[in-house]
Design a protein around this motif. Structure first.
Motif, short mmCIF file in Angstrom:
data_model
loop_
_atom_site.label_atom_id
_atom_site.label_comp_id
_atom_site.label_asym_id
_atom_site.label_seq_id
_atom_site.Cartn_x
_atom_site.Cartn_y
_atom_site.Cartn_z
N LEU A 1 15.08 92.15 92.94
CA LEU A 1 15.91 93.11 92.24
C LEU A 1 15.77 94.49 92.88
CD1 LEU A 1 14.77 91.90 88.74
CD2 LEU A 1 16.81 91.24 89.98
N GLY B 1 18.56 96.66 94.60
CA GLY B 1 18.71 98.00 94.05
C GLY B 1 18.70 99.07 95.13
N THR C 1 22.02 99.19 96.74
CA THR C 1 23.02 99.84 95.89
C THR C 1 22.86 101.36 95.95
OG1 THR C 1 22.63 97.97 94.45
CG2 THR C 1 24.12 99.63 93.65
N ALA D 1 33.37 100.65 97.72
CA ALA D 1 32.90 100.39 96.36
C ALA D 1 33.46 99.06 95.85
CB ALA D 1 33.31 101.53 95.44
N THR D 2 34.73 98.80 96.16
CA THR D 2 35.37 97.58 95.66
C THR D 2 34.71 96.34 96.24
OG1 THR D 2 37.43 98.78 95.66
CG2 THR D 2 37.57 96.41 95.43
N CYS E 1 30.97 95.65 95.49
CA CYS E 1 30.77 95.23 94.11
C CYS E 1 30.95 93.72 94.00
CB CYS E 1 31.76 95.98 93.25
SG CYS E 1 31.84 95.48 91.58
N LEU E 2 31.97 93.19 94.70
CA LEU E 2 32.20 91.75 94.66
C LEU E 2 31.13 91.02 95.47
CD1 LEU E 2 36.04 91.80 95.17
CD2 LEU E 2 34.79 91.55 93.06
N GLU F 1 28.14 91.80 95.96
CA GLU F 1 26.84 91.77 95.31
C GLU F 1 26.72 90.61 94.32
OE1 GLU F 1 23.85 95.22 93.69
OE2 GLU F 1 25.94 95.66 94.10
N CYS F 2 27.85 90.29 93.68
CA CYS F 2 27.83 89.14 92.76
C CYS F 2 27.52 87.87 93.54
CB CYS F 2 29.18 88.98 92.07
SG CYS F 2 29.48 90.24 90.90
N PHE G 1 23.85 87.72 94.45
CA PHE G 1 22.94 87.36 93.37
C PHE G 1 23.07 85.89 93.00
CE2 PHE G 1 20.11 90.31 91.37
CZ PHE G 1 20.33 91.43 92.11
N LEU G 2 24.28 85.33 93.13
CA LEU G 2 24.39 83.89 92.86
C LEU G 2 23.56 83.12 93.87
CD1 LEU G 2 25.60 82.04 90.86
CD2 LEU G 2 27.60 81.77 92.28
N PRO H 1 39.15 90.19 98.93
CA PRO H 1 38.63 89.62 97.68
C PRO H 1 38.70 88.10 97.67
CG PRO H 1 39.99 91.50 97.20
CD PRO H 1 40.12 91.26 98.66
N PHE I 1 31.81 83.11 96.78
CA PHE I 1 31.27 82.91 95.43
C PHE I 1 31.36 81.43 95.05
CE2 PHE I 1 31.29 83.14 90.79
CZ PHE I 1 30.23 83.98 90.57
#
Lengths: 316, 658
Positions: free
Chosen positions: A107, A111, A114, A140-141, A144-145, A147-148, A151-152, A294, A301
């Protein structure tokens, strides 16, 4: 007391060694990517050490500051450089163990990235230029995607290793279970490779070579930086490629139960192959249109999601 | 306990005295500030007393009230919420004094008295140990907040927001009455200690959970019950919105936590529901925030997002409690609690600095501002600290509490059955998405308002707010950084409060599980700080030797740049909103300019508030339709109404006899 002191001294030594490895080897990756691309284009290309010369040259130059900017514009490249550099502390490089490991360091790793991104985005807005605003918004856009997806991937790795310590989620015990967890690891590797390309502004997401503003993401943010600040940015992105690439190599290479030197050798060979692989992707593909990115990240993802399902079905 | 009682008494006295001396402005001000400080100091002493002595103290006054007793008590949970309430009320109060000093608002004395009243009522809510006392204090909070929101009631939108708030919270109050009546009828008493001693069947616990969720959820602002929140926060004066957003909505969370203390046998679906609500509120809250261009409205939506984060922690904690896994339960609850405190601090800071900004510029619309950091240095830098904290970035307090909640969710992934693994993974992804979107949103808000060049007004005329406003904000900023670097004391406090919720002692291995990793986090952050300091020093040295030039921002070949050409907040958010358009109602009205010689045209876009338009408007329309039908029996004759009462009594009598 004496023993304690020695442990501390050892840890400081380890931290220093880690920093030195990253600082020394990271620009080399950019050089290798450049050479690979030159090879595909049938050229001789710039020397392998060109990124070192570039960074050195920038450190001996003065700065130009816009009158619009505040201290944030001057501080952000430095802070983001430090955040990226420090993030390497929780990552093992092959046989060299991570100097800091603790439950939940993943984390902190995320962090710090980020934080680095946030300060660079506001520094871009600090110039008041619409091109840099555009770059900041896109950054930023997509991050943000991305990072998801990242984390998965971490979740799958955590479920496989039953740990939340980055240096034990990658490499280590995992290599024993490579034969049983292979499918999930390959899916995670594929998904993470796309995240890697996005985070490091490589083709097909962004082209680090062009300076045509309308198509750019990362380059657009840094139009107004010069001198030391730009050197920090360039060096920082090289380190980012090294650290995030090192994570991929750690995941994919089974390294356990071998002498440390062989592990290190394997790791560095892996890094070189990774850099050449990125070079191949860059030479064989064109940049995607912005509204396609995206979709690329959604693909990443979904790959990770399939990996997650594989882990769940296999039983946790 | 005695300290707390003294503090409440001071507040009651001050309310009476302020109301008596409302004509004398100076006496009013002095009374307000003096009593606020004295009451807060006494209250904080009560909190410290709980911290150092583990014995739980109750105060039982034999004051006869209808249906119950005046029964208050302090445990670590109450003390934790009290500390947030007291700090925020004290700081916002001092700020509010500076904020209102120059404005010629009518009835300023009454405003101060109401502020004290809200303070007292909120303290009473978190220490009440009796259902009726709790509900009365709850009602007092609602009413006093209504009057605080409508200070500037000459503006029509303020009155409308006030009415919406009153309506929504009273529907919620109805559910709470039902909930407490069910609990009391089952356990035979309105006192909390007797309720806690009585076991509940899972079915009854489920009903209590649903009622509590609606009742407390409206106040907390869960999506889709949040509709009052984005209207009320911008309408209120800034120090009131700070208090509303920072602590008033949190007493909804406190209520849920207190119910978890009293009723233990919740079925599994309660935890699932809480986690889902947390994800939806969080992600939707921050997406709506991204679509807002008015600073206080944006902050209001971010409160919903943070309530979502807190609910995630609460949900995973509840799941741990149901599964009898005290590690998950403690980490989840402690994360939620610490985020309650942290959110109170940084959201208070953000609202106060937004208020200072609006006071200086008279503009709340982000797209019309720009370049203010040079002219409002205090406000700007404190807003930056608040933004960094709310995004959960390392070095600031938001990171610590989000780290705890992440840890709770990951623990859930390792120890819970299959559904638990899936839901905690979803929770992690939602939390990451919230973090990324919040970072984008605050980069937008801070970057557009404080950096670059001005977009509409002449910045050189703008003056910084007085010290009586800047210093309170600075205190909050210091707390943000303090918890970011030295989290140990607050984390331990949160764990003590969490152990009250699940009524299990803190296991001794908790130090290894939580505190030593946290210590390593802090160590790495210090490494960041030290290397930064060294590099800054080196750079300063080098800059003395190397040439430095100044010039305009590079216009990419275009040399007549104006402030209007900068990237705006709308354009910054557009690329993200475009990605999320399928889940977000996005309405564009007007026509684009067309043809080779375009005429004047106007395009406007805004995000549609789905739950307001699709859920609540039809319901309210239906209620309006029904009440239109009911109008027939209400014709204005007193005799007829007496007849109704008589008929009703008769019916009751017959029912009783049968």
């Amino acid at each position: 007391m004496q023993k304690n002191l020695n442990i501390y001294r050892l840890r400081y030594m380890l931290i220093l060694i880690h920093f030195l490895i990253v600082l020394i080897f990271s620009p080399l990756l950019l050089g290798i990517i450049g050479k690979t691309k030159a090879f595909f284009a049938g050229r001789w290309g710039a020397p392998l050490l060109q990124p070192y010369y570039d960074i050195f040259k920038l450190f001996s130059k003065g700065n130009v500051y816009s009158v619009t900017t505040t201290w944030i514009f001057q501080a952000a490249p430095l802070l983001s450089f430090v955040c990226i550099l420090v993030s390497c502390l929780v990552l093992p490089f092959g046989g060299i163990h991570a100097p800091c490991f603790f439950w939940g360091d993943v984390l902190l790793f995320a962090g710090l990235y980020t934080l680095a991104r946030f300060v660079m985005v506001i520094a871009a807005l600090d110039t008041g230029s619409s091109f840099e605003g555009m770059g900041a918004a896109r950054e930023a856009t997509f991050s943000c995607l991305a990072e998801c997806c990242l984390f998965l991937n971490f979740i799958v790795l955590a479920l496989l290793s039953k740990k939340l310590i980055l240096s034990q989620m990658v490499g280590g015990d995992l290599s024993v279970s490579w034969w049983t967890d292979g499918p999930a690891l390959i899916l995670v590797g594929g998904s993470y490779f796309m995240v890697l390309l996005t985070e490091n502004a490589r083709i097909p997401v962004d082209d680090p070579q062009t300076h045509l503003e309308l198509t750019m993401i990362h380059e657009a943010r840094v139009l107004d930086h010069s001198g030391w600040d730009f050197a920090f940015i360039l060096y920082g992105s090289a380190i980012k490629l090294f650290v995030l690439g090192g994570l991929l190599v750690d995941v994919l290479l089974p390294l356990d139960h071998q002498p440390v030197l062989i592990q290190m050798g394997e790791f560095f060979v892996g890094m070189v192959i990774l850099a050449m692989g990125i070079g191949c992707v860059e030479s064989s593909m064109a940049r995607l249109r912005l509204n396609r990115i995206p979709q690329l990240l959604t693909g990443s993802f979904i790959l990770a999601l399939v990996g997650f399902l594989v882990v769940l079905i296999r039983g946790v | 306990m005695n300290f707390l009682f003294c503090s409440l008494t001071v507040l009651v006295m001050s309310i009476l005295l302020i109301c008596l001396s409302v004509r004398f402005k100076n006496i009013c001000n002095a009374l307000f500030l003096g009593s606020l400080i004295v009451a807060s100091v006494l209250g904080l002493m009560a909190v410290f007393h709980v911290l150092i002595s583990p014995v739980v103290e109750d105060l039982y006054l034999n004051i006869r009230m209808p249906l119950g007793e005046f029964y208050i008590g302090m445990d670590a949970l109450s003390a934790f919420f009290l500390s947030a309430i007291i700090i925020l009320f004290l700081i916002s109060g001092i700020y509010g004094y500076g904020y209102l000093k120059t404005t010629e608002a009518k009835n300023l004395g009454f405003h101060y008295a109401l502020y004290q009243f809200a303070f007292m009522a909120m303290m009473l809510v978190v220490v009440a140990r009796n259902g009726i006392l709790f509900l009365m204090a709850w009602e007092m909070v609602t009413l006093s907040s209504y009057f605080l929101i409508t200070l500037h009631d000459e503006r029509p939108e303020v009155t409308r927001a006030g009415h919406l708030f009153l309506l929504a919270t009273h529907i919620a109050g109805f559910c709470l009455w039902l909930m407490f009546l069910i609990m009391a009828s089952h356990s035979g008493s309105m006192n909390f200690d007797q309720m806690a001693a009585c076991p509940f069947t899972p079915f009854l616990a489920g009903i209590i959970f649903i009622l509590g969720l609606i009742g407390f959820g409206v106040k907390a602002g869960f999506i889709p019950l949040h509709i009052w929140l984005p209207h009320a926060h911008p309408a209120a004066p800034s120090h009131v919105s700070a208090v509303l957003s920072a602590v008033m909505i949190k007493i909804g969370i406190y209520g849920l936590m207190r119910v978890f203390c009293l009723v233990r046998d919740f079925p599994h679906w309660c935890a699932i529901l809480l986690l889902l609500i947390g994800m939806i509120s969080g992600v939707c809250g921050v997406l709506y925030a991204l679509g807002q261009h008015e600073i206080k409205k944006l902050l209001a939506y971010h409160s919903i997002e943070n309530i979502g984060i807190i609910t995630l922690g609460l949900g995973i904690g509840l799941w741990g409690q149901i599964e009898h896994n005290s590690v998950i339960a403690l980490i989840g609850y402690a994360g939620a609690l610490l985020h309650v405190f942290n959110h109170a601090v940084f959201k208070g800071l953000l609202f106060l600095s937004a208020g200072s900004l609006i006071r200086s510029t008279h503009i709340g619309e982000i797209d019309r501002l720009g370049g203010l950091l040079k002219y409002l240095p205090w406000t700007g830098h404190l807003f930056l600290i608040g933004s960094l904290s709310i995004c959960g970035l390392p070095l600031f307090n938001g990171f610590i509490s989000e780290w705890l909640i992440f840890r709770g969710l990951f623990e859930g992934m390792f120890h819970l059955p299959m559904t638990g693994i899936i839901l905690s993974s979803m929770g992690v992804i939602a939390l990451v998405l919230m973090g990324g979107l919040a970072a984008a949103c605050f980069a937008k808000a801070f970057g557009v308002m404080f950096l670059g060049n001005s977009r509409s007004i002449d910045n050189s005329l703008i003056k910084e707010s007085p010290m009586s406003m800047c210093l309170p904000m600075a205190v909050l900023g210091v707390i943000c950084v303090w918890i970011g670097f030295f989290p140990r004391s607050m984390v331990m406090f949160a764990f003590h409060a969490a152990s009250v919720i699940c009524s299990r002692p803190i296991p001794p291995e908790m130090g290894n599980v939580i505190l030593s990793p946290l210590l390593m986090v802090i160590m790495i952050l210090w490494v960041v700080v030290i290397i930064t300091a060294i590099l800054v020093f080196l750079k300063k040295k080098a800059m003395k030797v190397l040439p430095i030039q100044e010039g305009p921002t590079w216009g990419c070949g275009y040399s007549y740049m104006t402030g209007r050409m900068q990237y705006t907040a709308s354009s910054f958010a557009e690329s993200l909103l475009r990605v999320f358009r399928p889940v977000l109602g996005f309405k564009v009205s007007g026509v684009k300019p067309e043809g080779y010689f375009p005429k004047e045209a106007e395009v406007s876009s805004h995000v549609v508030e789905a739950s307001e338009v699709f859920l609540f408007r039809p319901v309210f329309e239906f209620i309006k339709f029904l009440s239109g039908k009911l109008k027939r029996i209400q014709c204005g004759y007193t005799q007829l109404y007496l007849l109704y009462i008589f008929v009703f009594l008769l019916a009751l009598l017959i029912w009783k006899m049968v």
